[in-house]
Enzyme design. Sequence first.
Site, short mmCIF file in Angstrom:
data_model
loop_
_atom_site.label_atom_id
_atom_site.label_comp_id
_atom_site.label_asym_id
_atom_site.label_seq_id
_atom_site.Cartn_x
_atom_site.Cartn_y
_atom_site.Cartn_z
N HIS A 153 -3.52 18.58 52.68
CA HIS A 153 -4.35 18.32 53.86
C HIS A 153 -3.71 18.93 55.09
CE1 HIS A 153 -1.65 14.92 53.09
NE2 HIS A 153 -1.56 14.78 54.41
N HIS A 160 -3.39 18.81 59.07
CA HIS A 160 -3.60 17.96 60.24
C HIS A 160 -3.99 18.84 61.44
CE1 HIS A 160 -1.54 14.18 58.83
NE2 HIS A 160 -0.93 15.03 58.03
P1 AMP Z 1 0.64 12.87 55.37
O1 AMP Z 1 1.78 12.02 55.84
O2 AMP Z 1 0.73 14.28 55.85
O3 AMP Z 1 0.43 12.76 53.88
O4 AMP Z 1 -0.64 12.30 56.09
C1 AMP Z 1 -1.58 11.45 55.48
C2 AMP Z 1 -2.56 11.08 56.53
O5 AMP Z 1 -3.69 10.52 55.91
C3 AMP Z 1 -2.04 10.05 57.54
O6 AMP Z 1 -2.13 10.60 58.85
C4 AMP Z 1 -2.97 8.87 57.36
O7 AMP Z 1 -3.29 8.23 58.56
C5 AMP Z 1 -4.19 9.51 56.73
N1 AMP Z 1 -5.00 8.65 55.89
C6 AMP Z 1 -4.56 7.84 54.90
N2 AMP Z 1 -5.60 7.23 54.32
C7 AMP Z 1 -6.72 7.65 54.95
C8 AMP Z 1 -8.11 7.38 54.82
N3 AMP Z 1 -8.57 6.53 53.90
N4 AMP Z 1 -8.97 8.00 55.66
C9 AMP Z 1 -8.52 8.87 56.58
N5 AMP Z 1 -7.22 9.16 56.76
C10 AMP Z 1 -6.34 8.57 55.97
#
Ligand code: AMP
Length: 139
Positions: free
Chosen positions: A98, A100
Site C-alpha cells: 500500500h 500512503h
Molecule cells: P503500514 O504501517 O504501512 O502497514 O500502514 C497500514 C495502514 O493501514 C495504517 O496507516 C492504518 O491506519 C491503516 N489501516 C488499517 N486498517 C485499516 C482499515 N480497515 N481501513 C483503512 N485503513 C486501515
Amino acid sequence: MSTIFSQIVAGEIPARIVYEDETTIAFLDANPLAPGHTLVIPKDEYERLNDVPDDVAADLYETVHHMVPVVEDAVDADATTVAFNNGEEAGQEVPHVHCHIVPRFEGDGGGPIHAVAGDRPDLDDDELDDIAADIEASA
Ligand code: AMP
C-alpha cells in the site's frame, strides 16, 4: 487468511473508497496522519513491492500519480509525503502493498522522509563505491 485490505476489496468490511479501477483501489486511511490520508493498493494481494508483477506495478504507479493531485486539491494541502513501508522492519503492519499519500501543510509539525530512518551510517568513499557497485551489478 486474506489481509484486511483484501477484505476491503471484497466489500467484506467498510472503507471510504475514493477511487477504483480494474486492478487498483484507493481509500481513506482509518487512522489518518492528516486529513485526506489515502492508501492506494493493488487489488490482488502482494506482501512487498518486489512481489508485485510489472504490469500491476505500472497500474499502481498510475493510480498514485493520478490520486496525488486529487487528494491535495480535496484538502487544500500544500504538499504530500508519498511513501511505502516495505517490510515489517520498515514499519509495514499490513502485509498487502500500500502506498500512503499523506497531505502536508505548512507548519504541520511533521518531518521529511529522512526522519524515518534510525542512526545515520558513517560511510567513507570506498564503502559508498562498493555499495553502488553491488547495486549497479544487480540493477
Ligand atoms: P503500514 O504501517 O504501512 O502497514 O500502514 C497500514 C495502514 O493501514 C495504517 O496507516 C492504518 O491506519 C491503516 N489501516 C488499517 N486498517 C485499516 C482499515 N480497515 N481501513 C483503512 N485503513 C486501515
